[in-house]
Design an enzyme around this catalytic site. Structure first.
Site, PDB file in Angstrom:
ATOM      1  N   CYS A 103     -33.004  26.944  -3.185  1.00  0.00           N
ATOM      2  CA  CYS A 103     -32.389  27.936  -4.071  1.00  0.00           C
ATOM      3  C   CYS A 103     -33.036  29.309  -3.912  1.00  0.00           C
ATOM      4  CB  CYS A 103     -32.472  27.471  -5.523  1.00  0.00           C
ATOM      5  SG  CYS A 103     -31.691  28.638  -6.639  1.00  0.00           S
ATOM      6  N   CYS A 133     -29.300  30.069  -3.401  1.00  0.00           N
ATOM      7  CA  CYS A 133     -28.753  30.843  -4.528  1.00  0.00           C
ATOM      8  C   CYS A 133     -29.229  32.293  -4.551  1.00  0.00           C
ATOM      9  CB  CYS A 133     -29.159  30.225  -5.865  1.00  0.00           C
ATOM     10  SG  CYS A 133     -29.427  28.465  -5.877  1.00  0.00           S
ATOM     11  N   LYS A 179     -28.448  34.478  -1.266  1.00  0.00           N
ATOM     12  CA  LYS A 179     -26.979  34.544  -1.209  1.00  0.00           C
ATOM     13  C   LYS A 179     -26.431  35.516  -2.239  1.00  0.00           C
ATOM     14  CE  LYS A 179     -25.065  32.331  -4.147  1.00  0.00           C
ATOM     15  NZ  LYS A 179     -24.662  30.966  -4.335  1.00  0.00           N
ATOM     16  N   TYR A 218     -18.149  25.512  -1.400  1.00  0.00           N
ATOM     17  CA  TYR A 218     -18.908  26.586  -2.047  1.00  0.00           C
ATOM     18  C   TYR A 218     -19.470  27.557  -1.007  1.00  0.00           C
ATOM     19  CZ  TYR A 218     -19.602  24.076  -6.571  1.00  0.00           C
ATOM     20  OH  TYR A 218     -19.454  23.460  -7.772  1.00  0.00           O
ATOM     21  N   GLU A 267     -18.453  31.522  -0.288  1.00  0.00           N
ATOM     22  CA  GLU A 267     -19.412  32.561  -0.673  1.00  0.00           C
ATOM     23  C   GLU A 267     -19.770  33.437   0.530  1.00  0.00           C
ATOM     24  OE1 GLU A 267     -22.541  30.409  -2.677  1.00  0.00           O
ATOM     25  OE2 GLU A 267     -21.358  30.260  -4.519  1.00  0.00           O
ATOM     26  N   HIS A 321     -12.481  42.620 -27.672  1.00  0.00           N
ATOM     27  CA  HIS A 321     -11.432  43.406 -27.040  1.00  0.00           C
ATOM     28  C   HIS A 321     -11.946  44.764 -26.579  1.00  0.00           C
ATOM     29  CE1 HIS A 321      -7.287  44.416 -26.210  1.00  0.00           C
ATOM     30  NE2 HIS A 321      -7.457  45.573 -26.818  1.00  0.00           N
ATOM     31  N   GLU A 337     -11.452  37.339 -23.567  1.00  0.00           N
ATOM     32  CA  GLU A 337     -10.710  37.100 -24.811  1.00  0.00           C
ATOM     33  C   GLU A 337      -9.437  36.290 -24.558  1.00  0.00           C
ATOM     34  OE1 GLU A 337      -8.887  40.496 -26.817  1.00  0.00           O
ATOM     35  OE2 GLU A 337      -9.037  41.641 -24.959  1.00  0.00           O
TER      36      GLU A 337
HETATM   37  P1  NDP Z   1     -19.031  21.318   0.171  1.00  0.00           P
HETATM   38  O1  NDP Z   1     -19.078  19.839   0.057  1.00  0.00           O
HETATM   39  O2  NDP Z   1     -18.713  22.140  -1.005  1.00  0.00           O
HETATM   40  O3  NDP Z   1     -17.967  21.702   1.328  1.00  0.00           O
HETATM   41  C1  NDP Z   1     -18.010  21.107   2.584  1.00  0.00           C
HETATM   42  C2  NDP Z   1     -16.859  21.624   3.414  1.00  0.00           C
HETATM   43  O4  NDP Z   1     -16.951  21.026   4.708  1.00  0.00           O
HETATM   44  C3  NDP Z   1     -15.494  21.241   2.843  1.00  0.00           C
HETATM   45  O5  NDP Z   1     -14.576  22.264   3.047  1.00  0.00           O
HETATM   46  C4  NDP Z   1     -15.128  20.014   3.697  1.00  0.00           C
HETATM   47  O6  NDP Z   1     -13.757  19.810   3.849  1.00  0.00           O
HETATM   48  C5  NDP Z   1     -15.738  20.409   5.024  1.00  0.00           C
HETATM   49  N1  NDP Z   1     -15.959  19.227   5.858  1.00  0.00           N
HETATM   50  C6  NDP Z   1     -16.804  18.205   5.608  1.00  0.00           C
HETATM   51  N2  NDP Z   1     -16.712  17.290   6.611  1.00  0.00           N
HETATM   52  C7  NDP Z   1     -15.793  17.759   7.480  1.00  0.00           C
HETATM   53  C8  NDP Z   1     -15.248  17.267   8.696  1.00  0.00           C
HETATM   54  N3  NDP Z   1     -15.664  16.111   9.206  1.00  0.00           N
HETATM   55  N4  NDP Z   1     -14.313  18.006   9.336  1.00  0.00           N
HETATM   56  C9  NDP Z   1     -13.903  19.194   8.819  1.00  0.00           C
HETATM   57  N5  NDP Z   1     -14.377  19.706   7.663  1.00  0.00           N
HETATM   58  C10 NDP Z   1     -15.301  18.994   7.012  1.00  0.00           C
HETATM   59  O7  NDP Z   1     -20.398  21.708   0.864  1.00  0.00           O
HETATM   60  P2  NDP Z   1     -21.172  23.083   0.988  1.00  0.00           P
HETATM   61  O8  NDP Z   1     -21.956  22.926   2.233  1.00  0.00           O
HETATM   62  O9  NDP Z   1     -20.282  24.252   0.849  1.00  0.00           O
HETATM   63  O10 NDP Z   1     -22.128  23.053  -0.266  1.00  0.00           O
HETATM   64  C11 NDP Z   1     -22.966  21.922  -0.507  1.00  0.00           C
HETATM   65  C12 NDP Z   1     -23.244  21.784  -1.958  1.00  0.00           C
HETATM   66  O11 NDP Z   1     -24.183  22.775  -2.342  1.00  0.00           O
HETATM   67  C13 NDP Z   1     -22.046  22.022  -2.874  1.00  0.00           C
HETATM   68  O12 NDP Z   1     -21.280  20.880  -3.065  1.00  0.00           O
HETATM   69  C14 NDP Z   1     -22.706  22.467  -4.142  1.00  0.00           C
HETATM   70  O13 NDP Z   1     -23.052  21.319  -4.876  1.00  0.00           O
HETATM   71  C15 NDP Z   1     -23.946  23.182  -3.662  1.00  0.00           C
HETATM   72  N6  NDP Z   1     -23.786  24.649  -3.719  1.00  0.00           N
HETATM   73  C16 NDP Z   1     -23.566  25.247  -4.910  1.00  0.00           C
HETATM   74  C17 NDP Z   1     -23.417  26.601  -5.001  1.00  0.00           C
HETATM   75  C18 NDP Z   1     -23.165  27.222  -6.327  1.00  0.00           C
HETATM   76  O14 NDP Z   1     -23.418  26.593  -7.323  1.00  0.00           O
HETATM   77  N7  NDP Z   1     -22.653  28.450  -6.372  1.00  0.00           N
HETATM   78  C19 NDP Z   1     -23.484  27.467  -3.823  1.00  0.00           C
HETATM   79  C20 NDP Z   1     -23.694  26.739  -2.613  1.00  0.00           C
HETATM   80  C21 NDP Z   1     -23.849  25.378  -2.568  1.00  0.00           C
HETATM   81  P3  NDP Z   1     -12.901  18.956   2.763  1.00  0.00           P
HETATM   82  O15 NDP Z   1     -12.877  19.788   1.542  1.00  0.00           O
HETATM   83  O16 NDP Z   1     -11.590  18.763   3.403  1.00  0.00           O
HETATM   84  O17 NDP Z   1     -13.666  17.682   2.583  1.00  0.00           O
END
Ligand code: NDP
Length: 450
Positions: free
Chosen positions: A42, A47, A50, A177, A181, A435, A440
């Protein structure tokens, strides 16, 4: 039996540091082992950096909007290297704070990579240490798909935060996510940004209306969407990275960033060998008290792959410390955890999406509002904001709240308290709005969606 420590924590990220500090505060003798920089994902690679880059990227849209308000704004370029240097200085400051937090709490920080060699034993820097309990808080790391050229040519969020040269064109793979971002960050600083993802809409798992709204908004910001598309290969040539897509297109870009999920950091930790039950994704399997199948070993945070969010890891680490050393028995709640995606525009939600809610409850009522934020009228930005309340009809309880639009993360935190307390739609209606704000809208939605 006498141990060197009451508790050894492996990993000085958010969850590990909170557990270590609180345990030491309750009187435990604690060591924290960290092979990288204290602060963890983080603070060092997630976090915090980013969000700093996100703030920076947002100024380009602010400058465009300012013109509508009469400002003669000319943006004369941007120094990426100055921004990265300023960001790094801030991370150094935060790392020092993390070191001090541990020191002031009386926990010892050991620099090195740990291996668990027994239920009460850890090896670090070829030295054997013993503890009555071990807490695994080793976090997670980006996972790369097995695609030709991906491992050699793609960067992940780790490298994206430290690029020496700003990429004029970038392909981001995934639509979770991290992908959204970083798409906002690179696009905001002026890169031609492609988002390649296999689903029809970004952000699988989020409410379907939010997913549709964000796809429109991202396109409106100039991000090039490639839905229902995968990357089949990446090669390197003199012009940059050649990215071959499943639809036959080839994009040549300065960088390709993989944002295709993260996996738990358990490789080489010695957990399975010590008898700790592991899950199919390499995660540490724990009960609601964060205890593993080996009674002296616990785990919190992303390494357990429950809800991978910093505040959840902190809550789990804190509950572990209070329950184990503070005689305050409690577990971290995983219900109604609010979260935000810091895309541009941002998204935030708490509770269930519409599809999940209709599956869970006999009847739901949906309220929604789609509007142009007041600032966008004069700025001329066509972007819409979207808000949605999902109510269980029988109890009138609000079971899901979703928003896409400026400040949605800030707005949702307060709403999350209401949802956590079991607020009804009547409670929302009985609240007087502030407001003029976008927030709101959440207390003035009178007519259900037909
Ligand atoms: P996510 O799980 O959110 O997204 C992974 C992405 O990779 C999805 O679009 C998924 O597609 C794609 N993907 C996975 N496997 C394949 C595949 N075999 N072929 C093609 N596409 C694939 O992971 P992130 O890495 O973005 O983030 C990890 C975690 O970190 C998040 O879930 C969250 O918990 C945390 N995080 C939180 C943040 C916040 O609170 N603001 C910021 C950053 C991270 P599909 O959707 O089709 O499965």
């Amino acid at each position: 039996m006498a141990y060197d420590y009451d508790l050894i924590v492996i990993g000085a990220g958010s969850g590990g540091v909170r557990a270590a500090r609180m345990s030491a505060g309750h009187g435990a003798k604690v060591a924290v082992i960290e092979g990288d920089r204290p602060g963890g994902t983080c603070v060092i690679r997630g976090c915090v950096p980013k969000k700093l880059l996100m703030y920076g990227a947002a100024f380009s849209a602010d400058a465009e909007d300012a013109r509508g308000f009469g400002w003669n704004v000319e943006v004369e370029g941007h120094s990426w290297s100055n921004l990265i240097a300023a960001k790094n200085a801030e991370l150094n400051r935060l790392e020092d704070i993390y070191r001090s937090l541990l020191k002031n709490a009386g926990a010892e920080l050991i620099d090195g990579w740990a291996v668990v060699t027994g239920p009460n034993q850890v090896t670090v820097n070829e030295q054997e240490l013993t503890a009555e309990r071990i807490l695994i808080a080793a976090g997670g790391a980006p996972q790369l798909l097995d695609v030709p050229g991906m491992a050699e040519h793609a960067i992940t969020s780790n490298e994206a935060l430290d690029l020496e040269i700003f990429p004029e064109e970038i392909v981001i793979y995934g639509s979770g996510y991290i992908a959204l971002e970083f798409a906002g960050i690179f696009n905001g600083f002026g890169a031609k940004t492609h988002l390649v993802y296999r689903s029809d809409l970004p952000l699988r798992g989020f409410d379907a209306d939010i997913r549709r709204e964000i796809a429109t908004a991202l396109q409106g910001r100039g991000i090039i969407l490639h839905p229902e598309t995968t990357i089949s290969a990446i090669a390197d040539n003199d012009n940059g990275k050649q990215v071959s897509l499943s639809d036959g297109a080839v994009i040549t870009a300065a960088q390709v960033m993989a944002a295709t999920g993260r996996s738990p950091n358990t490789g080489g930790l010695g957990l399975a060998e010590t008898g700790v039950e592991m899950g199919g994704r390499g995660e540490v399997v724990v009960d609601e008290s964060s205890r593993t199948s080996v009674p002296s070993i616990y785990a919190v945070g992303d390494v357990t792959d429950r809800i991978n969010l910093t505040p959840v890891a902190i809550a789990e680490g804190h509950a572990f410390a209070d329950s184990t050393y503070g005689r305050i028995n409690r577990v971290a709640s995983h219900d109604n955890v609010a979260s935000a995606v810091f895309s541009q525009p941002p998204i935030a939600s708490v509770g269930l999406g519409e599809a999940e809610a209709s599956e869970k409850y006999a009847g739901i009522t949906v309220f929604e509002s789609r509007f142009r934020a007041m600032k966008n009228t004069i700025s001329g930005r066509a972007e819409m904001s979207y808000m949605k309340l999902i109510v269980e009809t029988a109890s009138d309880r609000v079971v899901g709240v979703h928003m896409m639009g400026p400040d949605s993360g800030e707005i949702m935190q307060g709403i999350a308290i209401a949802v956590k307390m079991g607020a009804t739609k009547a409670d929302f209606d009985g609240t007087i709005g502030i407001h003029p704000t976008a927030a709101e809208e959440f207390v003035t939605m009178r007519s259900p969606r037909s």
